[in-house]
Design an enzyme around this catalytic site. Sequence first.
Site, PDB file in Angstrom:
ATOM      1  N   ASP A  81      30.453  34.004 -31.286  1.00 30.65           N
ATOM      2  CA  ASP A  81      31.872  33.673 -32.113  1.00 30.65           C
ATOM      3  C   ASP A  81      32.438  32.591 -31.776  1.00 30.65           C
ATOM      4  O   ASP A  81      32.471  31.990 -30.516  1.00 30.65           O
ATOM      5  CB  ASP A  81      32.511  34.856 -31.930  1.00 30.65           C
ATOM      6  CG  ASP A  81      32.865  35.160 -30.284  1.00 30.65           C
ATOM      7  OD1 ASP A  81      32.126  35.145 -29.590  1.00 30.65           O
ATOM      8  OD2 ASP A  81      33.984  35.778 -30.341  1.00 30.65           O
ATOM      9  N   GLU A 139      32.871  38.000 -28.736  1.00 25.03           N
ATOM     10  CA  GLU A 139      33.223  38.070 -27.485  1.00 25.03           C
ATOM     11  C   GLU A 139      34.833  37.722 -27.066  1.00 25.03           C
ATOM     12  O   GLU A 139      35.330  38.013 -26.166  1.00 25.03           O
ATOM     13  CB  GLU A 139      32.359  36.862 -26.542  1.00 25.03           C
ATOM     14  CG  GLU A 139      32.503  36.901 -25.003  1.00 25.03           C
ATOM     15  CD  GLU A 139      33.784  36.438 -24.336  1.00 25.03           C
ATOM     16  OE1 GLU A 139      34.234  37.279 -23.432  1.00 25.03           O
ATOM     17  OE2 GLU A 139      34.477  35.492 -24.736  1.00 25.03           O
TER      18      GLU A 139
HETATM   19 NI    NI Z   1      33.424  31.987 -23.844  1.00 24.94          NI
END
Ligand code: NI
Length: 395
Positions: A81, A139
């Site tokens: 991401d 994340e």
């Molecule tokens: Ni990172």
Amino acid sequence: MILHKIQEKAAQYFPEVQAIRHHIHAHPELSFQEHKTSAFVAEKLERMGIKYQRIATTGIVALIEGKNPGKRCIALRADMDALPIQEKNEVPYKSKNNGVMHACGHDVHTSCLLGAAHILHDLRDEWEGTVKLIFQPGEEAHPGGASIMIKEGVLDNPAPAAIFGLHVYPHLPSGTTGFRPGQYMASADEVYITIEGKGGHAALPHQIIDPIAISALVITGLQQVVSRKANPLVPSVLTFGKIEGGFATNVVPDKVEILGTFRTFDEQWRYEAHSWIKEFTEHTCAAYGAKATVEIPAGYPSLFNDPILTERAKDWAKGYVGEDNVHHLDMRMAGEDFSFYTHHVPGCFFRIGTSKGNTEFTAPVHNAHFDIDENALKTGMGMMAWCAVNELAGL
Ligand code: NI
């Protein structure tokens, strides 16, 4: 020697992995929206002839089988991401998605794992066991893609005996690596406090319950969580990043909202601190006739690098990049959702240097100018493959 073969292949696949990185960098997607990135990764795996499955919507888990695949399984993880940042780099691979940028290097992590996959797949007759590739979403956003992937079984069938992840690190030059056995990154929990009083005219304090005055007492008092309650040997941070309430000089509002973050390294103390923050806030507010609502949803746990595994990986890194290029890292109060894996499987989360001679590409992560010296891709993909091969060999 397999080390040299991995190094040769990392050099051979460098242009390909660089192109992959450029594509992912130019097409960043926010957390849990990595549909095109995930499709791109799937297509690359398919082209290499690697079997994969989709998991947790945009996540991908793939297996590369060596000789005797049932012997042992090792997992390698990358996150996919990007962040809500407008890129300010003028490069040919500049983000084409307005307001979205790979400013934390997750494009690099994904590219390096695809490069490692290519190397490991080519050399699959030269190592024993199975390598599980984990490409995860989200994340950067709670509850963390890793926690969802684990709930959906990414660590089952086969269960990995160890997991490795890497992260870009602009504080070291490309060609170097950084390790820290044991506690490395903090747990990170968001704190939401609402103080409800009774608003009214600023000139009539005796007829109101002033949530602004009370919020000042709450914020000041909560400093004691770290200064008086935390064991001084356990790093802790409580920071408030947002406070909102009120409209004018002469009006007292009904409520004040305070947002912050609590970080530490001890899982037991982490939850004790949550209770203390909650009780202190509720009791302080009650003393002044206000009502407090405190929410501290559990965020990322602390990241613990398995000491034995990480010392081993550090030694392998010395073989790969040379002793002078292996650095010992300090603890960090930042969070990282790789930590979820480390609470299930012995894990090693290491860094790869991404600046150029410590003078170029030095912008920190989460910055609109972040970029890397792409030579780091060779180190990243090679080290991932090298760690997997060594750990599977049980060296
Ligand atoms: Ni990172």
